[in-house]
Each structure stands twice: as C-alpha cells, then as structure tokens.
Enzyme design. Structure first.
Site, short mmCIF file in Angstrom:
data_model
loop_
_atom_site.label_atom_id
_atom_site.label_comp_id
_atom_site.label_asym_id
_atom_site.label_seq_id
_atom_site.Cartn_x
_atom_site.Cartn_y
_atom_site.Cartn_z
N TRP A 29 0.82 -1.21 0.00
CA TRP A 29 0.00 0.00 0.00
C TRP A 29 0.86 1.26 0.00
O TRP A 29 0.57 2.24 -0.68
CB TRP A 29 -0.94 -0.04 1.19
CG TRP A 29 -2.05 0.97 1.23
CD1 TRP A 29 -2.53 1.58 2.33
CD2 TRP A 29 -2.87 1.44 0.15
NE1 TRP A 29 -3.58 2.41 2.02
CE2 TRP A 29 -3.81 2.34 0.69
CE3 TRP A 29 -2.89 1.19 -1.22
CZ2 TRP A 29 -4.76 3.01 -0.10
CZ3 TRP A 29 -3.84 1.84 -2.01
CH2 TRP A 29 -4.75 2.74 -1.45
N GLY A 77 -10.96 3.57 1.60
CA GLY A 77 -11.88 3.35 0.48
C GLY A 77 -11.56 2.04 -0.22
O GLY A 77 -10.59 1.36 0.11
N SER A 91 -9.78 0.02 -2.36
CA SER A 91 -8.53 0.34 -3.06
C SER A 91 -7.47 -0.71 -2.81
O SER A 91 -6.63 -0.54 -1.93
CB SER A 91 -8.02 1.71 -2.59
OG SER A 91 -8.03 1.79 -1.17
N LYS A 98 -14.65 -3.58 8.30
CA LYS A 98 -14.96 -4.37 7.10
C LYS A 98 -14.01 -5.56 6.98
O LYS A 98 -14.38 -6.59 6.39
CB LYS A 98 -14.91 -3.50 5.85
CG LYS A 98 -13.61 -2.74 5.60
CD LYS A 98 -12.58 -3.52 4.82
CE LYS A 98 -11.32 -2.70 4.64
NZ LYS A 98 -10.25 -3.44 3.95
N ASP A 153 -15.91 -0.21 0.48
CA ASP A 153 -14.74 -0.96 0.92
C ASP A 153 -15.12 -2.38 1.33
O ASP A 153 -14.37 -3.34 1.12
CB ASP A 153 -14.09 -0.23 2.09
CG ASP A 153 -12.59 -0.50 2.20
OD1 ASP A 153 -12.08 -1.31 1.42
OD2 ASP A 153 -11.95 0.11 3.07
N ARG A 211 -6.45 -9.98 1.62
CA ARG A 211 -5.79 -10.93 2.52
C ARG A 211 -6.78 -11.49 3.55
O ARG A 211 -6.68 -12.63 3.98
CB ARG A 211 -4.62 -10.25 3.22
CG ARG A 211 -3.49 -9.88 2.28
CD ARG A 211 -2.52 -8.93 2.90
NE ARG A 211 -3.10 -7.62 3.11
CZ ARG A 211 -2.43 -6.57 3.58
NH1 ARG A 211 -1.17 -6.68 3.89
NH2 ARG A 211 -3.03 -5.41 3.73
N GLU A 263 -5.31 -7.93 8.81
CA GLU A 263 -5.74 -6.95 9.79
C GLU A 263 -7.03 -7.36 10.50
O GLU A 263 -7.26 -7.01 11.66
CB GLU A 263 -5.91 -5.58 9.13
CG GLU A 263 -4.62 -4.94 8.63
CD GLU A 263 -3.74 -4.39 9.73
OE1 GLU A 263 -4.03 -4.66 10.92
OE2 GLU A 263 -2.76 -3.71 9.41
#
Length: 336
Positions: A12, A134, A136, A189, A242, A253, A279
């Site tokens: 990222w 967002g 992405s 999310k 998202d 992931r 995460e």
C-alpha cells in the site's frame, strides 16, 4: 511539488507512493526492515508484496527515520496498524507542531479500543491528523487502474490539500469531516471479509456472501453511529464500497485467510499461508469489545471471534446466525 515521507514500504505504501510520484511530488519511502530496504534499492520492486510493479529510481528508499520525515510537507503512516503507536512515539521529538500526518492503515488497537487517528493524536497531540480509506487494493492502484477513495480531515483546508496531492485521472479522492466513520468502516470491514471468506471456504454460495455483506454493513453502521460516525459514511466509499471489494476479491488478505479457515485450517495456519498481515484478525477482538462497550448487537462479529479464537465449527457458527431470534429489517411504516 510537495515533499512526502511515507512510513512503511509494503504494497500500500508503494502504490500510494507511485500515485504521488506520478503527480510530480518528491517521495521518500521508509522501512525499518533491512532486507526490505535492500530489495527495494537493488531491485526497485517489492517481490513479495507487490511483484511486477517497478519503482522509479527517483523514489528514495531509506532506513533513516529522520531523513524520511525531516522538512516533509506530508508524512504518511502506512505501517501495519499494530505498529502505529510505536512509530508515532518515535516522531515525538522529530516533527514540528502542526505537521500534516495522513494515516492510510486500517485497524483498532485491541488494548485501548482506540482508532489509529486517536492513537496518533495521543502520541502527537499537536499534529494535524487525517485519514484515507476506500475500496482500493494496492495491486490495482499500483497498476494505475481507476480507484476512488475518501480523505477525512479535521479541517476542509487540510482535506483539500491532500485531495490535490493525490488526485489524477485514475485516482479520484473525495473529502469528508467524518474521521471516526471512515476509520471504523475501514477497520471493521476486514472482520466481515474474514466471515465472507470463511463462507466461501466452507462451500456456501453467493446468497450467503450477500447476506454477510448486507448484514455486516448493518452491524458496522450501528456501532459507527453510536461512536459518533455519520450515518452517510457507511453507505459510501469507506463503508459499503470498501466492504464489497474486500469481501469479493482474491486481492483481499482477509478474504483469503477466511477461505483457508473455512477449509479447516486454524487461524495461525491461515495467516502463515497468506504470508501477509491479516488486519481483520487483529481487529476482530477489538470490534467485539466495542460492541459490548457501546451495547450494540454485532452477531457476525461475535461468531467470527468464536471461530477465530475459540475453535468454533464454521457450520455451527452459520447455523447459530441463521437461527437467532426473529426480527424486522425495517420497523417504521407499518399502518396496521
């Protein structure tokens, strides 16, 4: 042209660095991992996190934190969420009051239940903190595929400044004052994406995934509004947008780890096989604790925690979700 220091050198960080460089800015990437720094300097490519994407020679790679942040117009936090606090603490004596900081990682600190911007504010109270989130995936941003995100800032002036730095024909940026809503949507999310992946891995269909996405955003919205977020945020880019992309894509992931868990692997085995930071695993406990703290019903989050940390059978978890007490989706409007 702005001078921008990016803390972190994963997928990222690199993808956003390429956007900023394309727009004519001076970009420095910082990593504290010597093997990562050596790879990026030698090969100009992150062969494990973002293979096939080549870094221009004039994007600087450094392991010197002071070099990465000194005299920068904007400093970007792109380290994994669990390293946000310790990274911010290192900046205490190195940045000026009012320094613009942009957090692009997503997560909630399990011990304190603080969002990443709250952590950075606590460590660096005089900084000017914004967030970006967002739908992405780094893999697509790095290839220059059209992407849309939202930046949340305390002032419109700062939001507009960051919007101008990033905006181009393939990277569109909206602005918002709702930092809390943006962060909660981005972090929570990942937990729902784990659930969607588990359902995929266990062999369930599109109906199941659609149910998890729609009821998942309902859970996120209930908590987000209770914590001060704007209801509209959760129907936007960092809410449903998202959530959809993270639940549906193999770039995710969290979804990939969920698939492996649905196929019978343990959480630890799944994370090892994905070979990247998942995460949602770190945010799941915090999300459940927040639901208890704010007295908000989050049954999907509760079942994800039981599957991840208590070894609950995946099929039993779904069974328990389906057979909860009957309820309305909408209660307003009955005339009889």
């Amino acid at each position: 042209m702005a001078k921008i220091g990016i803390l972190g050198a994963g997928a990222w960080a690199i993808a956003l660095g390429l956007v900023l460089k394309k727009n004519g800015n001076e970009v420095t990437l910082w990593t504290c991992v010597d093997t990562e720094a050596e790879m990026l300097i030698k090969d100009r490519e992150h062969k494990t996190s973002l293979p096939g994407i080549i870094l221009p020679e004039d994007i600087k790679i450094t392991m010197d934190l002071k070099e990465a942040i000194s005299d920068m117009d904007l400093i970007i936090f792109a380290v994994a969420s669990r390293y946000t606090r310790q990274t911010a603490a290192k900046l205490k004596k190195l940045i000026n009051n009012g320094q613009k900081l942009l957090i692009v990682s997503k997560g909630i600190e399990d011990e304190t239940l603080m969002t990443l911007s709250e952590i950075v504010h606590q460590e660096l109270p005089d900084a000017n903190v914004s967030v970006l989130s967002g739908p992405s995936h780094a893999e697509e941003v790095g290839r220059g595929l059209p992407t849309t995100v939202v930046v949340g800032s305390e002032t419109k002036e700062t939001a507009d400044y960051i919007q101008e730095l990033f905006m181009n024909e393939v990277f569109r940026v909206y602005t918002s004052p709702d930092i809390m809503g943006i962060e909660l949507g981005g972090a929570l999310k990942n937990v729902i994406a784990l659930a969607a992946g588990v359902a995929d891995g266990a062999g369930y269909g599109d109906n199941t995934k659609a149910a998890l996405i729609t009821r998942g955003i309902a859970e996120i919205t209930r908590l987000g509004v209770k914590m001060g977020g704007n209801f509209k945020t959760f129907g936007g880019l960092t809410g449903i947008g998202d959530l959809i992309v993270t639940c549906a894509s193999m770039h995710s992931r969290n979804r990939r780890a969920g698939i492996l868990i649905g196929q019978g692997k343990t959480m630890e085995e799944a994370m090892k096989e994905v070979n990247a930071v998942v995460e949602g695993v770190y945010s799941a406990k915090a999300a459940y604790k927040l639901s208890q703290k704010y007295d908000v019903s989050m049954p999907i989050v509760e079942q994800v925690n039981q599957v991840l940390f208590e070894g609950k059978d995946v099929k039993q978890a779904l069974y328990d979700l389906m057979l909860r007490e009957k309820r309305d989706e909408i209660v307003e409007g009955w005339t009889k």
